[in-house]
Design a protein around this motif. Structure first.
Motif, mmCIF file in Angstrom:
data_model
loop_
_atom_site.group_PDB
_atom_site.id
_atom_site.type_symbol
_atom_site.label_atom_id
_atom_site.label_comp_id
_atom_site.label_asym_id
_atom_site.label_seq_id
_atom_site.Cartn_x
_atom_site.Cartn_y
_atom_site.Cartn_z
ATOM 1 N N VAL A 22 0.818 -1.218 0.000
ATOM 2 C CA VAL A 22 0.000 0.000 0.000
ATOM 3 C C VAL A 22 0.849 1.264 0.000
ATOM 4 C CG1 VAL A 22 -1.730 1.304 1.277
ATOM 5 C CG2 VAL A 22 -1.915 -1.191 1.121
ATOM 6 N N LEU A 23 1.836 1.349 0.880
ATOM 7 C CA LEU A 23 2.670 2.554 0.958
ATOM 8 C C LEU A 23 3.855 2.398 0.009
ATOM 9 C CD1 LEU A 23 2.570 3.336 4.775
ATOM 10 C CD2 LEU A 23 1.005 4.047 2.958
ATOM 11 N N ASN A 24 3.552 2.532 -1.247
ATOM 12 C CA ASN A 24 4.507 2.288 -2.321
ATOM 13 C C ASN A 24 4.538 3.510 -3.218
ATOM 14 O OD1 ASN A 24 5.815 1.412 -4.702
ATOM 15 N ND2 ASN A 24 5.228 -0.703 -4.316
ATOM 16 N N SER A 25 5.685 4.132 -3.352
ATOM 17 C CA SER A 25 5.789 5.368 -4.125
ATOM 18 C C SER A 25 5.474 5.171 -5.602
ATOM 19 C CB SER A 25 7.194 5.969 -3.976
ATOM 20 O OG SER A 25 8.190 5.057 -4.425
ATOM 21 N N ARG A 26 5.472 3.923 -6.049
ATOM 22 C CA ARG A 26 5.145 3.665 -7.456
ATOM 23 C C ARG A 26 3.643 3.571 -7.691
ATOM 24 N NH1 ARG A 26 9.012 -1.458 -8.232
ATOM 25 N NH2 ARG A 26 8.197 -1.775 -6.130
ATOM 26 N N LEU A 35 -6.823 2.040 -0.930
ATOM 27 C CA LEU A 35 -6.415 0.810 -0.257
ATOM 28 C C LEU A 35 -6.350 1.003 1.261
ATOM 29 C CD1 LEU A 35 -3.621 -0.482 -2.679
ATOM 30 C CD2 LEU A 35 -5.923 -1.423 -2.369
ATOM 31 N N LEU A 36 -5.826 2.141 1.710
ATOM 32 C CA LEU A 36 -5.748 2.394 3.148
ATOM 33 C C LEU A 36 -7.135 2.485 3.781
ATOM 34 C CD1 LEU A 36 -2.854 4.960 3.645
ATOM 35 C CD2 LEU A 36 -2.955 2.613 4.465
ATOM 36 N N ASP A 37 -8.058 3.135 3.100
ATOM 37 C CA ASP A 37 -9.423 3.211 3.618
ATOM 38 C C ASP A 37 -10.031 1.816 3.731
ATOM 39 O OD1 ASP A 37 -9.416 5.927 3.940
ATOM 40 O OD2 ASP A 37 -10.620 6.375 2.164
ATOM 41 N N ALA A 38 -9.758 0.962 2.746
ATOM 42 C CA ALA A 38 -10.309 -0.394 2.774
ATOM 43 C C ALA A 38 -9.709 -1.220 3.901
ATOM 44 C CB ALA A 38 -10.066 -1.077 1.428
ATOM 45 N N VAL A 39 -8.394 -1.142 4.069
ATOM 46 C CA VAL A 39 -7.722 -1.908 5.124
ATOM 47 C C VAL A 39 -8.176 -1.451 6.503
ATOM 48 C CG1 VAL A 39 -5.476 -2.367 6.188
ATOM 49 C CG2 VAL A 39 -5.718 -2.465 3.706
ATOM 50 N N SER A 40 -8.485 -0.170 6.645
ATOM 51 C CA SER A 40 -8.842 0.378 7.956
ATOM 52 C C SER A 40 -10.152 -0.199 8.485
ATOM 53 C CB SER A 40 -8.952 1.899 7.887
ATOM 54 O OG SER A 40 -10.064 2.293 7.106
ATOM 55 N N LEU A 41 -10.934 -0.826 7.647
ATOM 56 C CA LEU A 41 -12.188 -1.431 8.101
ATOM 57 C C LEU A 41 -11.939 -2.553 9.100
ATOM 58 C CD1 LEU A 41 -14.168 -1.534 4.721
ATOM 59 C CD2 LEU A 41 -14.334 0.150 6.570
ATOM 60 N N LEU A 100 -10.261 10.552 7.669
ATOM 61 C CA LEU A 100 -11.114 10.309 8.834
ATOM 62 C C LEU A 100 -11.373 8.813 8.998
ATOM 63 C CD1 LEU A 100 -13.763 13.160 8.339
ATOM 64 C CD2 LEU A 100 -11.695 13.218 9.733
ATOM 65 N N THR A 101 -11.514 8.112 7.887
ATOM 66 C CA THR A 101 -11.802 6.683 7.930
ATOM 67 C C THR A 101 -10.641 5.888 8.501
ATOM 68 O OG1 THR A 101 -13.265 6.880 6.011
ATOM 69 C CG2 THR A 101 -12.426 4.679 6.513
ATOM 70 N N THR A 102 -9.424 6.170 8.051
ATOM 71 C CA THR A 102 -8.275 5.365 8.476
ATOM 72 C C THR A 102 -8.011 5.501 9.974
ATOM 73 O OG1 THR A 102 -6.723 7.164 7.940
ATOM 74 C CG2 THR A 102 -7.149 5.510 6.225
ATOM 75 N N HIS A 103 -8.385 6.633 10.559
ATOM 76 C CA HIS A 103 -8.050 6.890 11.960
ATOM 77 C C HIS A 103 -9.264 6.901 12.877
ATOM 78 C CE1 HIS A 103 -4.200 7.813 10.208
ATOM 79 N NE2 HIS A 103 -3.692 8.040 11.400
ATOM 80 N N ARG A 104 -10.423 6.521 12.369
ATOM 81 C CA ARG A 104 -11.645 6.594 13.185
ATOM 82 C C ARG A 104 -11.568 5.679 14.407
ATOM 83 N NH1 ARG A 104 -15.387 5.860 9.305
ATOM 84 N NH2 ARG A 104 -15.406 8.103 8.892
ATOM 85 N N SER A 105 -11.022 4.492 14.242
ATOM 86 C CA SER A 105 -10.922 3.562 15.368
ATOM 87 C C SER A 105 -9.996 4.122 16.441
ATOM 88 C CB SER A 105 -10.412 2.199 14.889
ATOM 89 O OG SER A 105 -10.188 1.326 15.970
ATOM 90 N N LEU A 106 -8.827 4.631 16.048
ATOM 91 C CA LEU A 106 -7.888 5.215 17.003
ATOM 92 C C LEU A 106 -8.537 6.385 17.738
ATOM 93 C CD1 LEU A 106 -4.140 6.060 16.323
ATOM 94 C CD2 LEU A 106 -5.631 7.641 17.530
#
Length: 317
Positions: A22-26, A35-41, A100-106
């Motif tokens: 996911v954290l890929n500069s390419r 992808l990050l929003d999806a994984v954060s679920l 907001l989605t990626t950090h909502r749980s935290l």
């Protein structure tokens, strides 16, 4: 939803390939964000979390509280309606990704453990909006909490992780310089306080050198890399509020964090510093899954709650 725990070795084994992909500069930035929003679920919300969508400083934001204090909380938290303050949370993601989605749980767990209202800001991201857009948004949000929501500056803590930690520090410096107001405290999770510095290793479990360099360049845009708002480690540290810095010893940002802590102490700032071993960059995001990460987040919440020092209605009778 009830938490379930994953042993550290298993969590590391699962997360390593996820972040490599996911954290890929390419990858295009838009794909990374999706992808990050999806994984954060997979990062579960605590029971009793109440999410309110609103605007702060003209930007989308969320206000999250816990419906009631959790029995047995290490913070001995009071119910949210009795809390005397708030936390403005600025998410990480290299100033390029995160939401907001990626950090909502935290953020929800921070609200539960602190029994404060936690405001999470959707500040503008690079490359579409390079520096100082995100800092401008954070400033406007804080002033909105004071001017329109009704908090005093000393009732608001600033908190953030990684780039959001750097942004929190830069915001505190700007508030002091421009408005002569000081937040109650700073809670910084592995803060990225000088994007100009090149990591001395290729990667840790979460972030890698090519990606971080790409993010730094996108965030800077045509700006001046020596501007303290971009690299708040170089800014004025005297007069900052009590600050808690958390980092794992394995992180690429570990050296930046230790440098920051030394500089803060040299400037006379009250600092609490915790170095974990065996976690990873902003493991607090996985607090619903990893006990050690939950403990670190709980300690941060306790620090921020004590800085605000809410007063129970019962204590006033």
């Amino acid at each position: 939803m009830r938490d379930f725990t994953i042993p550290l070795p298993i969590a590391r084994a699962v997360l390593d390939p996820v972040f490599r992909v996911v954290l890929n500069s390419r990858l295009p930035v838009a794909v990374q964000r999706t992808l990050l929003d999806a994984v954060s679920l997979l990062q579960l919300m605590p029971d009793g979390s109440v999410v309110q969508h609103l605007q702060l400083g003209g930007r989308p934001a969320e206000r999250i509280i816990a419906e009631a204090a959790i029995p047995g909380s290490r913070t001995r938290a009071v119910p949210p309606e009795r809390a005397a303050g708030a936390i403005l949370y600025l998410h990480g993601g290299g100033y390029v990704v995160g939401s907001l989605t990626t950090h909502r749980s935290l953020v929800a767990r921070l609200a539960r453990e602190s029994s404060c209202a936690v405001y999470s800001l959707d500040y503008r991201l690079a490359p579409e909006h390079p520096f100082p857009a995100g800092l401008d948004d954070a400033e406007a949000a804080f002033l909105d909490l004071v001017d329109n929501v009704g908090y005093r500056p000393d009732q608001i803590c600033l908190a953030g992780d990684s780039a959001g930690g750097g942004l929190s520090l830069a915001l505190a410096q700007r508030l002091i310089e421009r408005h002569q107001i000081t937040p109650a405290a700073l809670g910084l999770i592995a803060p990225w306080v000088d994007p100009r510095l090149v990591p001395d290793r290729d990667r840790d479990l979460v972030i890698n050198r090519p990606w971080s360099l790409a993010c730094a360049a996108m965030y800077l845009g045509d700006g001046d890399a020596n501007e303290p708002g971009y690299a708040p480690l170089t800014g004025k540290l005297i007069g900052l509020p009590p600050t808690y810095v958390q980092v794992d010893v394995s992180e690429l940002l570990h050296d930046q964090c230790t440098t920051l802590v030394t500089a803060l102490r040299g400037a006379g700032v009250h600092v609490r510093f915790t170095e974990t071993r065996g976690l990873w960059h902003v493991a607090q995001l996985q607090a619903a899954l990893v006990t050690e990460a939950a403990l670190a987040l709980s300690e941060l919440a306790e620090f921020l709650r004590e800085a605000i020092q809410p007063v129970s209605i019962d204590d006033l009778r």
